[in-house]
Write an enzyme that holds these catalytic residues in place. Structure first.
Site, mmCIF file in Angstrom:
data_model
loop_
_atom_site.group_PDB
_atom_site.id
_atom_site.type_symbol
_atom_site.label_atom_id
_atom_site.label_comp_id
_atom_site.label_asym_id
_atom_site.label_seq_id
_atom_site.Cartn_x
_atom_site.Cartn_y
_atom_site.Cartn_z
ATOM 1 N N CYS A 44 0.794 -1.226 0.000
ATOM 2 C CA CYS A 44 0.000 0.000 0.000
ATOM 3 C C CYS A 44 0.830 1.283 0.000
ATOM 4 O O CYS A 44 0.260 2.378 -0.042
ATOM 5 C CB CYS A 44 -0.974 -0.027 1.169
ATOM 6 S SG CYS A 44 -1.895 -1.577 1.192
ATOM 7 N N HIS A 62 -2.811 7.936 6.246
ATOM 8 C CA HIS A 62 -3.030 6.610 5.673
ATOM 9 C C HIS A 62 -4.415 6.125 6.123
ATOM 10 O O HIS A 62 -5.191 5.670 5.309
ATOM 11 C CB HIS A 62 -1.912 5.652 6.069
ATOM 12 C CG HIS A 62 -1.971 4.370 5.304
ATOM 13 N ND1 HIS A 62 -1.975 4.335 3.924
ATOM 14 C CD2 HIS A 62 -2.081 3.082 5.700
ATOM 15 C CE1 HIS A 62 -2.064 3.083 3.518
ATOM 16 N NE2 HIS A 62 -2.135 2.300 4.574
ATOM 17 N N GLU A 118 -1.022 5.612 13.917
ATOM 18 C CA GLU A 118 -0.818 6.818 13.110
ATOM 19 C C GLU A 118 -1.204 8.060 13.919
ATOM 20 O O GLU A 118 -0.530 9.087 13.870
ATOM 21 C CB GLU A 118 -1.607 6.742 11.803
ATOM 22 C CG GLU A 118 -1.180 7.807 10.793
ATOM 23 C CD GLU A 118 -1.848 7.666 9.435
ATOM 24 O OE1 GLU A 118 -2.837 6.900 9.329
ATOM 25 O OE2 GLU A 118 -1.394 8.333 8.489
ATOM 26 N N LYS A 135 -10.433 7.631 3.277
ATOM 27 C CA LYS A 135 -10.799 6.253 2.924
ATOM 28 C C LYS A 135 -12.328 6.054 2.960
ATOM 29 O O LYS A 135 -12.844 5.153 2.307
ATOM 30 C CB LYS A 135 -10.132 5.270 3.886
ATOM 31 C CG LYS A 135 -8.585 5.323 3.898
ATOM 32 C CD LYS A 135 -7.976 4.514 2.791
ATOM 33 C CE LYS A 135 -6.500 4.173 2.998
ATOM 34 N NZ LYS A 135 -5.560 5.281 2.745
ATOM 35 N N HIS A 144 -10.027 1.747 0.821
ATOM 36 C CA HIS A 144 -8.570 1.645 0.757
ATOM 37 C C HIS A 144 -8.196 1.094 -0.610
ATOM 38 O O HIS A 144 -8.467 -0.066 -0.920
ATOM 39 C CB HIS A 144 -8.072 0.721 1.871
ATOM 40 C CG HIS A 144 -6.576 0.651 1.963
ATOM 41 N ND1 HIS A 144 -5.743 1.433 1.185
ATOM 42 C CD2 HIS A 144 -5.760 -0.098 2.745
ATOM 43 C CE1 HIS A 144 -4.496 1.158 1.491
ATOM 44 N NE2 HIS A 144 -4.467 0.239 2.435
ATOM 45 N N PHE A 184 2.157 -3.170 3.887
ATOM 46 C CA PHE A 184 2.628 -4.454 4.427
ATOM 47 C C PHE A 184 4.145 -4.494 4.416
ATOM 48 O O PHE A 184 4.801 -3.884 3.574
ATOM 49 C CB PHE A 184 2.143 -5.589 3.522
ATOM 50 C CG PHE A 184 0.823 -6.149 3.918
ATOM 51 C CD1 PHE A 184 -0.044 -5.439 4.696
ATOM 52 C CD2 PHE A 184 0.455 -7.409 3.497
ATOM 53 C CE1 PHE A 184 -1.268 -5.971 5.049
ATOM 54 C CE2 PHE A 184 -0.765 -7.954 3.827
ATOM 55 C CZ PHE A 184 -1.627 -7.236 4.603
#
Lengths: 262, 400
Positions: free
Chosen positions: B167, B296, B307, B325, B330, B388
């Site tokens: 991502c 994010h 975050e 999002k 996402h 990831f």
């Protein structure tokens, strides 16, 4: 023109489990008698070492070998991982499972399916908070990774770890890309020292339009079926002391490489 | 770093095609999420109970005949996304100035055309050994499918690579392009990213128990997981002449690794902080100068908490930070380019989006994390993309 010192090399293929073994084969045709069937990267905890996909295992094995040979702390290096196809065995597993029982996908296999699995396991195992990237560009993969590593050095990094690897295709996917064997290589590339006393061959590279070098060196011919084989003219040249080659760089262009051996 | 001009940029998401569709949905707080209507490839399986950000009309958006060998849902979205907001005109201009060999193609994705591989496996022939004829096209079934397609579709001949760091992929493309141009290997670059919904991502994230059965609620105290989406987007970057200023610029990038876990973030958000700090250092600004930060913000319990902690540690209370999002879902490997486009829209159109669907702030949220939108002129906007493998990237954009 981009340049760097090659401080060290990591290499693993079946039967040639180290750069020393690869050099001995390239020069004298020597083979290692009792070579391990699978890499066993010491960076991973024993249970992870057994469970890691082969592509991850080979990438970590050569990366660690290169860092140790260069005397560099693995945690200190930014890294670039390149692989043409990632882990085709996992792609085969994911697609076969999705076609039959999608709700049974293994969470571990899923997180290992990302193209940056090897880069991720490397940064975790090495404790490296430095940037890591994972790239793919078919037969130009290694040349593009080399460009990125050299560009990182040009942008100010003192040294960069470059790792290239591919494993075997399995299942129906191998009718599309028939990669064979298991191959990993790594280079620790560093900025040339101001005093000119380089700790290894100096590599210079630029893009050109000449054809790529033929895969006729001993390492190239041995691993010709692997998806990463396009990178091997560089390793044949390093093993044999040759000084000029060209790697496919995509779009019909090549990355010309000149080596000044120390 | 030397700033780079952003000559054009675009995004296509569940909100629609191109920047005007994105901007109006952000302003009107209109979500693109819908109940999952993607039928699994396996016979007799029901769709997962979740919400998705699906791009309308891809099924009918065939590639032009001369590109038909590239047909896949992902390449369709790659092509569709390329047709908006003057991207093709900007490419023609940089090619005219520098030559096609001096314009790089650097695109990010997490799954590329794997949806086509999945489909091939569901229709195997000859006792399960052979791909069906219509999908027996090797360049679809490899991670570089996206980069190779975009290079072919645009005729660009500079270095071409597909970045696949999950991502963070299409945020890192900006960093890579900046280095390539600084090192003299290109004068301009088409950067971007495309990811499409497919079984691997839906059932994969489901296996990790990260998918919400309701529209995602980033940074809400009651959030339970993410909504998946698909998207494509691009930016055209070019070297600036001495003393030249562009209307929009890339000023900084920061990349880092968590060195912690493949699928959960560092508990103190150290990697995230390193990436944000490096991006601001490269841009030569301090945290108080950032006007908008697109987080994010996936809406999973762990990611948002960490975050939020990192944001509270780094930024003054005056920062307007939000996750978008809830509008798009996402979009995985495309999140970097889509949310960079949202950050650039905030700079250009002076509208800072809030956080859709979220009502009750998590106690871990600092005052920086905003659920309401604001209309403010700002000079610097930032975007965070984390992936990831603990792979992080932050970008700083400026409107000089």
């Amino acid at each position: 023109m981009l340049s760097a010192v090659i401080e060290s090399v990591g290499y693993w293929s079946r039967g040639l489990p180290s750069w020393e073994a690869a050099c001995a084969f390239a020069v004298h045709d020597d083979l290692v008698a009792d070579a391990p069937a699978r890499p066993s990267p010491q960076l991973l905890a024993p249970n992870e070492r057994r469970r890691a996909p082969e592509t991850v295992a080979v990438a970590l094995e050569v990366a660690l070998a290169a860092c140790q040979a260069a005397g560099r702390d693995p945690a200190s290096l930014p890294s670039v991982f390149v692989s043409c196809h990632g882990d085709m065995a996992i792609t085969d597993y994911m697609c076969a499972t999705l076609a039959s029982e999608p709700r049974t996908i293994s969470p571990t296999r899923f997180h290992n399916s990302v193209h940056n699995a090897a880069a991720g396991y490397w940064t975790i195992g090495a404790g490296a908070m430095q940037p890591a990237t994972a790239l793919s560009a078919l037969d130009a993969s290694f040349a593009q990774g080399l460009i990125e590593a050299l560009a990182q050095i040009a942008a100010g990094d003192e040294a960069v770890l470059l790792v290239g690897y591919d494993g075997a295709a399995t299942g129906p996917l191998q009718t599309m890309w028939d990669s064979r064997g298991l191959l990993g290589t790594a280079l620790v590339l560093a900025r040339a020292p101001a005093d000119g006393r380089a700790r290894g061959p100096v590599l210079r590279a630029w893009l050109g339009d000449d054809p790529p070098s033929p895969l006729d060196g001993k390492l190239s011919r041995r691993e010709t079926g692997n998806a990463s084989a396009a990178m091997l003219p560089l390793f044949d040249a390093l093993a044999s002391g040759h000084d000029r080659l060209a790697l496919p760089a995509g779009g019909g262009r090549t990355l010309r490489v000149e080596l000044a051996h120390d | 770093m030397p700033p780079l001009a952003i000559r054009a940029y675009t995004a296509t998401t569940a909100l629609g095609r191109g920047l005007d569709a994105q901007a109006s949905a952000l302003r009107e707080r209109r979500s693109g999420l819908r109940r999952n209507d993607l039928t699994p490839l396996a016979a007799g399986e029901a769709p997962l109970d979740c919400w998705i950000g699906r791009v309308d009309g891809l099924e009918g958006a065939a590639l032009p005949a001369e590109l038909s060998q590239w047909e896949s849902r992902n390449n369709r979205l790659a092509w569709l996304s390329l047709q908006h907001d003057g991207v093709r005109e900007a490419l023609a201009a940089v090619v005219a100035r520098h030559g096609a060999e001096r314009v790089a193609v650097i695109v990010g994705t997490s799954t590329s055309s794997i949806g086509a591989t999945e489909e091939a496996y569901s229709r195997l022939r000859n006792d399960g050994r052979e791909f069906p004829e219509d999908l027996a096209r090797p360049t679809l079934h490899t991670p570089h499918s996206l980069g190779a397609f975009v290079a072919d579709a645009t005729g660009l001949r500079g270095p071409c690579v597909t970045v696949a760091t999950a991502c963070s992929s299409s945020a890192k493309v900006f960093a890579q392009a900046a280095r390539l141009i600084a090192a003299g290997l290109a004068d301009a670059a088409l950067v971007g990213g495309v990811d499409t919904l497919c079984g691997s991502v839906l059932f994969g994230f489901n296996s990790l128990q990260l998918v919400s059965n309701a529209p995602c609620r980033p940074f809400d105290a009651e959030r339970i997981g993410l909504s998946l989406g698909e998207a494509g987007g691009y930016a055209v970057l070019e070297r600036l002449d001495d003393g030249e200023r562009a209307a929009l610029e890339l000023r900084g990038y920061g990349e880092s690794s968590d060195a912690h876990h493949m699928s959960s973030p560092h508990p103190e958000g150290l990697g995230a902080r390193l990436a944000m700090g490096d991006a601001m250092t490269r841009a030569g600004i301090d945290a108080a100068e950032v006007g908008y930060l697109n987080l994010h913000g996936t809406a999973t319990p762990a990611n948002d908490k960490i975050e939020a902690l990192a944001i509270a540690a780094l930024f003054p209370d005056t920062l307007h930070a939000s996750s978008t999002k809830g509008w798009t879902g996402h979009t995985l490997g495309a999140a970097g380019i889509v949310e960079s486009a949202f950050a650039l829209l905030a700079l250009e159109r002076e509208h800072l989006p809030g956080t859709l669907n979220s009502v009750v702030p998590d106690p871990a949220n600092g005052p920086q994390i905003r659920f309401d939108s604001a209309d403010t002129r700002i000079r610097y906007a930032m975007n965070n993309s984390f992936g990831f493998g603990g792979n992080n990237c932050s970008l700083v954009f400026a409107r000089p």
